[in-house]
Enzyme design. Structure first.
Site, PDB file in Angstrom:
ATOM      1  N   GLY A  12       0.840  -1.199   0.000  1.00 56.55           N
ATOM      2  CA  GLY A  12       0.000   0.000   0.000  1.00 56.55           C
ATOM      3  C   GLY A  12       0.869   1.241   0.000  1.00 56.55           C
ATOM      4  N   THR A  13       1.280   1.690  -1.188  1.00 60.08           N
ATOM      5  CA  THR A  13       2.198   2.819  -1.289  1.00 60.08           C
ATOM      6  C   THR A  13       1.410   4.103  -1.504  1.00 60.08           C
ATOM      7  OG1 THR A  13       3.816   1.298  -2.226  1.00 60.08           O
ATOM      8  CG2 THR A  13       4.317   3.626  -2.405  1.00 60.08           C
ATOM      9  N   GLY A  67       2.480   4.587   3.435  1.00 62.62           N
ATOM     10  CA  GLY A  67       3.473   3.651   2.929  1.00 62.62           C
ATOM     11  C   GLY A  67       4.559   4.337   2.125  1.00 62.62           C
ATOM     12  N   ASN A 127      -5.005   2.958  11.361  1.00 63.12           N
ATOM     13  CA  ASN A 127      -5.787   3.519  12.460  1.00 63.12           C
ATOM     14  C   ASN A 127      -6.869   2.539  12.901  1.00 63.12           C
ATOM     15  OD1 ASN A 127      -4.486   6.059  12.626  1.00 63.12           O
ATOM     16  ND2 ASN A 127      -5.652   6.802  10.865  1.00 63.12           N
ATOM     17  N   LYS A 185      -4.695   6.685  20.260  1.00 63.07           N
ATOM     18  CA  LYS A 185      -4.778   7.302  18.929  1.00 63.07           C
ATOM     19  C   LYS A 185      -6.231   7.630  18.573  1.00 63.07           C
ATOM     20  CE  LYS A 185      -2.939   8.551  14.918  1.00 63.07           C
ATOM     21  NZ  LYS A 185      -2.643   7.605  13.842  1.00 63.07           N
ATOM     22  N   ASN A 220     -11.341  12.996  12.354  1.00 56.36           N
ATOM     23  CA  ASN A 220     -11.633  12.339  11.085  1.00 56.36           C
ATOM     24  C   ASN A 220     -13.094  12.523  10.702  1.00 56.36           C
ATOM     25  OD1 ASN A 220      -9.531  10.555   9.587  1.00 56.36           O
ATOM     26  ND2 ASN A 220      -9.017  10.308  11.740  1.00 56.36           N
ATOM     27  N   SER A 261      -7.158  11.907   7.080  1.00 54.65           N
ATOM     28  CA  SER A 261      -7.197  10.908   6.010  1.00 54.65           C
ATOM     29  C   SER A 261      -8.622  10.562   5.592  1.00 54.65           C
ATOM     30  CB  SER A 261      -6.456   9.641   6.434  1.00 54.65           C
ATOM     31  OG  SER A 261      -7.049   9.073   7.591  1.00 54.65           O
ATOM     32  N   GLU A 303     -13.142   4.440   6.624  1.00 54.96           N
ATOM     33  CA  GLU A 303     -12.702   3.419   7.582  1.00 54.96           C
ATOM     34  C   GLU A 303     -13.582   3.446   8.843  1.00 54.96           C
ATOM     35  OE1 GLU A 303      -8.187   2.473   7.405  1.00 54.96           O
ATOM     36  OE2 GLU A 303      -8.361   4.646   7.443  1.00 54.96           O
TER      37      GLU A 303
END
Length: 319
Positions: free
Chosen positions: A13-14, A18, A109, A198, A206, A268, A280
């Protein structure tokens, strides 16, 4: 395995996370291999570019880039920077790219992400969690914008490690990788507590960035949204306490003060929303809500935020 032997590192996962950590590790002299999907052609041709307010303008070219895990060499460490929404599909990819006894570090996360992935992986692999404290996003294929921070807290989750000393040693091996790349990193003895800590930041910022179409600076400038952030933070702290995970004294206040000092940051989840990617919600909202409820603690504001985000996410998927 010792970090002094320069282990081979794979990036699964770049994206922003990443890409950032992989580039920093590669520039520190590590043998880093990047798995990409849609951005493979761009990165293979142009390399990776990091525009960092902390480290300056950095690039990595050529990049050891791959379309398929089958083409990658077996890696001693695999850093998973993909979103939690793709973890089930990533399990075969991780298994294929992992060397015998490899360390799998989830740079993700949320809560219980390792619990969901563990049954899908071979027992011989060590599974760790990494909590990234970083302001970064991807602005174009292979281009990462880094505004602030960059530290990683690492904790051992499960695998063939024989006891607590070996578990901590492996977590410290991971932290040493990042330190060698000039990044702050700490091996933490309690992964679940680190994940709850976190969440105290992730849950309010978020979700509210999506719901209110606002970055951190606007959210902190309004008395109303600031009060809502504080209330959401306190609920997460209460949920953590019900689950046996206490937060440091004055933790919410320290997070608020740190956010005041940050450059304007769009979390994100906001970028996922704008790019019409799945949010997410399971890892950041549903899992902690379920854990707290099982411990007899309801988090009404967190649940209301989660329900609103579910509506938005479904509408985007259907549209």
């Amino acid at each position: 395995m010792s970090v002094f032997h320069r282990p081979r590192i794979g990036i699964i996962g770049t994206g922003a996370i990443g890409g950032f950590y992989g580039l920093m590790l590669a520039r520190a002299g590590f043998d880093v291999h990047f798995l990409l999907r849609s951005e493979f052609a761009a990165v293979a041709e142009q390399g990776l570019q990091l525009n960092s307010a902390v480290h300056g303008a950095l690039s990595l070219k050529p990049v050891q880039a791959y379309r398929s895990a089958a083409d990658m060499p077996a890696c001693d460490w695999l850093l998973v920077g993909a979103k939690t929404t793709s973890n089930a599909a990533l399990a075969p990819v991780i298994s294929q790219a992992a060397a015998e006894g490899a360390r799998i570090l989830l740079l993700q996360n949320g809560l219980a992400v390792e619990d969901e992935l563990r049954p899908l992986l071979p027992d011989s692999l060590h599974l760790l969690g990494g909590l990234c404290f970083i302001c970064a996003h991807r602005s174009a294929p292979g281009v990462i914008e880094h505004q602030a921070l960059g530290g990683v807290n690492i904790g051992y989750h499960s695998g063939p490690a024989g006891g607590s000393a070996q578990r901590q040693q492996i977590a410290e091996e991971g932290a040493a990788l990042f330190k060698a790349a000039g990044l702050d990193s700490t091996a933490v003895p309690g992964l679940e507590q680190a994940r709850w800590q976190k969440l105290v930041w992730n849950v309010p910022y978020n979700g509210l960035s999506v719901l209110l179409d606002a970055g951190t600076r606007a959210l902190m400038a309004s008395a109303d949204s600031r009060a809502l952030i504080q209330a959401l933070m306190q609920e997460v702290i209460d949920g953590a306490a019900a689950c046996g995970q206490s937060m440091p004294e004055g933790y919410a206040g320290k997070l608020l003060a740190a956010t005041d000092r940050m450059p304007d940051y769009w979390p994100s989840m906001y970028h996922d929303f704008v790019q019409r990617r799945p949010l997410e919600l399971q890892a950041i909202y549903a899992a902690p809500l379920a854990a707290a409820a099982q411990a007899g603690c309801e988090l009404p504001r967190v649940r209301a935020l989660y329900q609103a985000l579910c509506f938005i996410d479904r509408r985007e998927r259907q549209g």
